[in-house]
Design an enzyme around this catalytic site. Structure first.
Site, PDB file in Angstrom:
ATOM      1  N   ASN A   9      34.929  51.075  34.197  1.00 29.20           N
ATOM      2  CA  ASN A   9      36.395  50.981  34.105  1.00 29.20           C
ATOM      3  C   ASN A   9      36.706  50.805  32.619  1.00 29.20           C
ATOM      4  O   ASN A   9      36.613  49.703  32.084  1.00 29.20           O
ATOM      5  CB  ASN A   9      36.861  49.782  34.935  1.00 29.20           C
ATOM      6  CG  ASN A   9      38.358  49.615  34.918  1.00 29.20           C
ATOM      7  OD1 ASN A   9      39.075  50.355  34.251  1.00 29.20           O
ATOM      8  ND2 ASN A   9      38.840  48.626  35.664  1.00 29.20           N
ATOM      9  N   LYS A  16      34.658  47.736  31.212  1.00 31.82           N
ATOM     10  CA  LYS A  16      34.118  46.873  32.266  1.00 31.82           C
ATOM     11  C   LYS A  16      33.125  47.686  33.075  1.00 31.82           C
ATOM     12  O   LYS A  16      33.317  48.893  33.269  1.00 31.82           O
ATOM     13  CB  LYS A  16      35.237  46.377  33.172  1.00 31.82           C
ATOM     14  CG  LYS A  16      36.241  45.500  32.465  1.00 31.82           C
ATOM     15  CD  LYS A  16      37.302  45.020  33.423  1.00 31.82           C
ATOM     16  CE  LYS A  16      38.335  44.209  32.669  1.00 31.82           C
ATOM     17  NZ  LYS A  16      39.634  44.173  33.323  1.00 31.82           N
ATOM     18  N   ARG A  95      36.800  54.702  37.024  1.00 31.16           N
ATOM     19  CA  ARG A  95      38.211  54.529  37.340  1.00 31.16           C
ATOM     20  C   ARG A  95      38.997  55.458  36.412  1.00 31.16           C
ATOM     21  O   ARG A  95      38.877  55.372  35.193  1.00 31.16           O
ATOM     22  CB  ARG A  95      38.613  53.091  37.094  1.00 31.16           C
ATOM     23  CG  ARG A  95      40.043  52.879  37.425  1.00 31.16           C
ATOM     24  CD  ARG A  95      40.435  51.461  37.190  1.00 31.16           C
ATOM     25  NE  ARG A  95      41.647  51.197  37.933  1.00 31.16           N
ATOM     26  CZ  ARG A  95      42.055  49.991  38.224  1.00 31.16           C
ATOM     27  NH1 ARG A  95      41.329  48.952  37.871  1.00 31.16           N
ATOM     28  NH2 ARG A  95      43.168  49.807  38.870  1.00 31.16           N
ATOM     29  N   HIS A 183      47.604  51.530  41.198  1.00 33.77           N
ATOM     30  CA  HIS A 183      46.842  50.486  41.920  1.00 33.77           C
ATOM     31  C   HIS A 183      46.311  51.010  43.250  1.00 33.77           C
ATOM     32  O   HIS A 183      46.048  50.246  44.185  1.00 33.77           O
ATOM     33  CB  HIS A 183      47.704  49.229  42.193  1.00 33.77           C
ATOM     34  CG  HIS A 183      47.998  48.419  40.961  1.00 33.77           C
ATOM     35  ND1 HIS A 183      49.208  47.823  40.748  1.00 33.77           N
ATOM     36  CD2 HIS A 183      47.225  48.090  39.905  1.00 33.77           C
ATOM     37  CE1 HIS A 183      49.201  47.177  39.590  1.00 33.77           C
ATOM     38  NE2 HIS A 183      47.991  47.327  39.066  1.00 33.77           N
ATOM     39  N   HIS A 210      50.122  43.605  45.192  1.00 36.57           N
ATOM     40  CA  HIS A 210      49.050  43.494  44.193  1.00 36.57           C
ATOM     41  C   HIS A 210      49.682  42.842  42.966  1.00 36.57           C
ATOM     42  O   HIS A 210      50.358  43.498  42.176  1.00 36.57           O
ATOM     43  CB  HIS A 210      48.490  44.888  43.866  1.00 36.57           C
ATOM     44  CG  HIS A 210      47.437  44.875  42.796  1.00 36.57           C
ATOM     45  ND1 HIS A 210      46.105  45.132  43.048  1.00 36.57           N
ATOM     46  CD2 HIS A 210      47.515  44.619  41.468  1.00 36.57           C
ATOM     47  CE1 HIS A 210      45.418  45.038  41.923  1.00 36.57           C
ATOM     48  NE2 HIS A 210      46.250  44.726  40.945  1.00 36.57           N
ATOM     49  N   LEU A 211      49.481  41.532  42.844  1.00 36.19           N
ATOM     50  CA  LEU A 211      50.130  40.780  41.772  1.00 36.19           C
ATOM     51  C   LEU A 211      49.078  40.282  40.783  1.00 36.19           C
ATOM     52  O   LEU A 211      48.439  39.245  41.000  1.00 36.19           O
ATOM     53  CB  LEU A 211      50.909  39.587  42.358  1.00 36.19           C
ATOM     54  CG  LEU A 211      51.891  39.900  43.502  1.00 36.19           C
ATOM     55  CD1 LEU A 211      52.565  38.625  44.014  1.00 36.19           C
ATOM     56  CD2 LEU A 211      52.934  40.918  43.059  1.00 36.19           C
ATOM     57  N   ARG A 243      54.922  43.817  30.849  1.00 38.45           N
ATOM     58  CA  ARG A 243      55.764  45.008  31.102  1.00 38.45           C
ATOM     59  C   ARG A 243      56.996  44.588  31.897  1.00 38.45           C
ATOM     60  O   ARG A 243      56.919  43.711  32.742  1.00 38.45           O
ATOM     61  CB  ARG A 243      54.972  46.051  31.899  1.00 38.45           C
ATOM     62  CG  ARG A 243      53.876  46.722  31.094  1.00 38.45           C
ATOM     63  CD  ARG A 243      52.973  47.563  31.989  1.00 38.45           C
ATOM     64  NE  ARG A 243      51.700  46.920  32.229  1.00 38.45           N
ATOM     65  CZ  ARG A 243      50.829  47.277  33.180  1.00 38.45           C
ATOM     66  NH1 ARG A 243      51.105  48.279  33.997  1.00 38.45           N
ATOM     67  NH2 ARG A 243      49.690  46.638  33.322  1.00 38.45           N
ATOM     68  N   ASP A 285      50.935  34.630  31.109  1.00 43.63           N
ATOM     69  CA  ASP A 285      50.059  34.127  32.162  1.00 43.63           C
ATOM     70  C   ASP A 285      50.825  33.151  33.057  1.00 43.63           C
ATOM     71  O   ASP A 285      51.367  32.150  32.577  1.00 43.63           O
ATOM     72  CB  ASP A 285      48.850  33.418  31.512  1.00 43.63           C
ATOM     73  CG  ASP A 285      47.746  33.156  32.528  1.00 43.63           C
ATOM     74  OD1 ASP A 285      48.059  32.654  33.637  1.00 43.63           O
ATOM     75  OD2 ASP A 285      46.585  33.441  32.217  1.00 43.63           O
ATOM     76  N   GLY A 330      45.028  38.801  40.787  1.00 39.63           N
ATOM     77  CA  GLY A 330      44.957  37.487  40.131  1.00 39.63           C
ATOM     78  C   GLY A 330      45.978  36.468  40.613  1.00 39.63           C
ATOM     79  O   GLY A 330      45.619  35.347  41.007  1.00 39.63           O
ATOM     80  N   GLU A 333      46.035  36.257  44.754  1.00 35.12           N
ATOM     81  CA  GLU A 333      44.891  35.568  45.365  1.00 35.12           C
ATOM     82  C   GLU A 333      44.832  34.090  45.003  1.00 35.12           C
ATOM     83  O   GLU A 333      44.297  33.281  45.764  1.00 35.12           O
ATOM     84  CB  GLU A 333      43.570  36.233  44.910  1.00 35.12           C
ATOM     85  CG  GLU A 333      43.386  37.629  45.475  1.00 35.12           C
ATOM     86  CD  GLU A 333      42.253  38.382  44.792  1.00 35.12           C
ATOM     87  OE1 GLU A 333      41.289  37.739  44.312  1.00 35.12           O
ATOM     88  OE2 GLU A 333      42.323  39.620  44.725  1.00 35.12           O
ATOM     89  N   GLU A 385      38.398  46.688  43.549  1.00 32.78           N
ATOM     90  CA  GLU A 385      38.545  48.109  43.208  1.00 32.78           C
ATOM     91  C   GLU A 385      37.200  48.738  42.836  1.00 32.78           C
ATOM     92  O   GLU A 385      36.936  49.895  43.152  1.00 32.78           O
ATOM     93  CB  GLU A 385      39.536  48.251  42.044  1.00 32.78           C
ATOM     94  CG  GLU A 385      40.961  47.927  42.466  1.00 32.78           C
ATOM     95  CD  GLU A 385      41.759  47.194  41.408  1.00 32.78           C
ATOM     96  OE1 GLU A 385      41.308  46.119  40.953  1.00 32.78           O
ATOM     97  OE2 GLU A 385      42.840  47.675  41.044  1.00 32.78           O
TER      98      GLU A 385
HETATM   99  P1  ADP Z   1      44.388  42.595  35.842  1.00 32.40           P
HETATM  100  O1  ADP Z   1      45.632  43.382  36.144  1.00 32.40           O
HETATM  101  O2  ADP Z   1      44.127  42.428  34.386  1.00 32.40           O
HETATM  102  O3  ADP Z   1      43.177  43.001  36.661  1.00 32.40           O
HETATM  103  P2  ADP Z   1      44.252  40.165  37.381  1.00 32.40           P
HETATM  104  O4  ADP Z   1      44.418  40.708  38.752  1.00 32.40           O
HETATM  105  O5  ADP Z   1      42.914  39.635  36.982  1.00 32.40           O
HETATM  106  O6  ADP Z   1      44.805  41.155  36.297  1.00 32.40           O
HETATM  107  O7  ADP Z   1      45.343  39.003  37.195  1.00 32.40           O
HETATM  108  C1  ADP Z   1      45.419  38.280  35.996  1.00 32.40           C
HETATM  109  C2  ADP Z   1      46.598  37.319  36.106  1.00 32.40           C
HETATM  110  O8  ADP Z   1      46.459  36.505  37.264  1.00 32.40           O
HETATM  111  C3  ADP Z   1      46.670  36.331  34.949  1.00 32.40           C
HETATM  112  O9  ADP Z   1      47.401  36.849  33.879  1.00 32.40           O
HETATM  113  C4  ADP Z   1      47.385  35.150  35.564  1.00 32.40           C
HETATM  114  O10 ADP Z   1      48.791  35.295  35.362  1.00 32.40           O
HETATM  115  C5  ADP Z   1      47.121  35.276  37.043  1.00 32.40           C
HETATM  116  N1  ADP Z   1      46.294  34.185  37.564  1.00 32.40           N
HETATM  117  C6  ADP Z   1      44.953  34.079  37.601  1.00 32.40           C
HETATM  118  N2  ADP Z   1      44.577  32.904  38.180  1.00 32.40           N
HETATM  119  C7  ADP Z   1      45.721  32.260  38.504  1.00 32.40           C
HETATM  120  C8  ADP Z   1      46.024  30.995  39.116  1.00 32.40           C
HETATM  121  N3  ADP Z   1      45.069  30.161  39.516  1.00 32.40           N
HETATM  122  N4  ADP Z   1      47.332  30.680  39.277  1.00 32.40           N
HETATM  123  C9  ADP Z   1      48.318  31.507  38.887  1.00 32.40           C
HETATM  124  N5  ADP Z   1      48.092  32.714  38.312  1.00 32.40           N
HETATM  125  C10 ADP Z   1      46.813  33.075  38.119  1.00 32.40           C
END
Ligand code: ADP
Length: 402
Positions: A9, A16, A95, A183, A210-211, A243, A285, A330, A333, A385
């Site tokens: 990726n 990655k 990817r 996604h 997908h957040l 974004r 974040d 992220g 979950e 993924e």
């Molecule tokens: P990417 O799109 O880079 O693959 P991810 O799916 O890994 O992103 O999500 C990263 C985001 O998830 C981080 O920027 C953060 O905002 C959020 N995140 C990760 N762990 C937590 C948590 N325990 N609580 C709240 N938000 C989290």
């Protein structure tokens, strides 16, 4: 030593990778190695972990040694080969963000495919060139190795015409200005998991959220994507880490014509300085924003939840009702607070969370977090993924060997 499949990726400053072993017979894929080269061109480093999650290498490089993605790839290839006693993977899955209007499935790469993917660079100028670079580099040095391109757009290619269009002249649509959706590998993984982890709703009407740092939602019915919040690019829809999500096109015109911004400056603003980061002025974040008592942090999270609620409502309309919501990536979950807030806003849909199940931080894997009284079931399902890419790559490898 078992045969392996390598998944790559490749982004603008990181590559990655995951290595999967193919177990004999059953076709089971076992993750054996996972890592990344990041900071390419600035602070390059290589880190990799084994299947137990233990770090097996962590090397820092001088910029001069890893100045660009090509050099990083060379370094990764020689490290992987040494790690695997000179063995090469039987196939490599990549990817690729854009498969354009035609690819509704993932494909083995040949010169013709590569040329078609090259034509799509203007549709995803920040991602597509990075995705194609390793494919081309590996074809040059290992022309015999099967490489498979797995697209973020493929899962959405069956959208009905009304969901695929903008209200613009036909000619622009024919030139490729469509609502592609992204996604897709994550949504495909979740959809394939549903019969196993949520069989009660697998054939039903589902919105997957997908957040992550990129965020979107997808409306799925009978296992097919019918609409998504992302459109022509991965800028549309929900607000994200950096974004903006949905934005009146007039704002872009204003920035260019009245503020004199160049197209490059606007692009930088939209991809790097908006979203949670732009609104809060603090961080992209969610963890930082939740921990802050600054009112701007609160506003950014309120906006995120509000827009997620609006999107959930409109996607529910697209599939004419709702049987389940799945949270993944992220934020989806890992943040019980954000899940609870989105569900609270959507209580008009008959959603009722089981507070204990939602808050269980030690829970791993897929799980139901709605109460028995909830009209809509709510799940947390970790996405994967890379495993989806490995799965498609193995399928194509097997088909070619038959
Ligand atoms: P990417 O799109 O880079 O693959 P991810 O799916 O890994 O992103 O999500 C990263 C985001 O998830 C981080 O920027 C953060 O905002 C959020 N995140 C990760 N762990 C937590 C948590 N325990 N609580 C709240 N938000 C989290």
């Amino acid at each position: 030593m078992p045969d392996t499949i390598l998944v790559i990726n490749a982004g603008s400053s990181s590559i990655k990778f995951q290595l999967f072993e193919i177990a004999d017979g059953a076709g089971e894929l076992t993750l054996s190695l996972k890592g990344q080269i990041e900071g390419i061109g600035s602070h390059p480093s290589l880190i990799a972990r084994n299947k137990q999650g233990e770090i097996v290498t962590h090397r820092i490089f001088a910029v001069a040694d890893l100045p660009d993605a090509r050099a990083a790839l060379g370094q990764l290839a020689s490290w992987l080969r040494a790690w695997h006693d000179g063995a090469f993977p039987v196939a490599i899955g990549h990817r690729v963000v854009h498969g354009g209007p035609d690819y509704d499935t993932h494909v083995a790469v040949d010169d013709d495919v590569l040329a078609k993917l090259e034509v799509l660079v203007p549709l995803a100028p920040l991602h597509q060139p990075n995705n194609l670079l390793p494919i081309r580099a590996i074809r040059a040095t290992q022309p015999g190795v099967l490489q498979v391109a797995c697209f973020d757009t493929a899962f959405h290619r069956g959208h009905p015409d009304v969901a695929d269009r903008y209200a613009i002249p036909e000619q622009l649509y024919l030139e490729g200005i469509r609502r592609y959706g992204f996604h897709g590998l994550s949504y495909e993984y979740i959809t394939r998991s549903l019969p196993i982890v949520a069989s009660e709703v697998a054939g039903g009407r589902i919105v997957v959220a997908h957040l992550g740092s990129g965020a979107s939602m997808c409306a799925i019915r009978d296992g097919r994507s019918l609409d998504s919040t992302m459109g022509f690019t991965a800028l549309d829809g929900l607000p994200m880490g950096t974004r903006p999500g949905q934005l009146d096109a007039g704002v872009i015109l204003h920035l260019i014509t009245h503020k004199g911004m160049t197209a490059d400056a606007v692009q930088h603003l939209l991809y790097h300085d908006c979203g949670l980061k732009g609104l809060s002025g603090i961080s992209n974040d969610v963890r930082d924003l939740l921990a802050s008592d600054d009112p701007r942090a609160k506003l950014a999270l309120d906006y995120f939840v509000y827009r997620a609620g609006l999107a959930l409502g409109s996607l529910t309309a697209a599939i004419e009702g709702l049987d389940a919501i799945v949270f993944t990536a992220g934020i989806g979950e890992n943040s019980p607070v954000i899940r609870a807030r989105i569900c609270r806003q959507a209580r008009w849909l008959g959603i009722d969370l089981d507070k204990t199940a939602n808050a269980a931080t030690d829970a791993a894997g897929a799980r139901l977090i709605s109460s028995p009284a909830s009209r809509v079931r709510v799940y947390v399902i970790p996405t994967d993924e890379e495993r989806m890419i490995a799965h498609h790559t193995l399928e194509i490898f097997r088909r070619q060997r038959r």
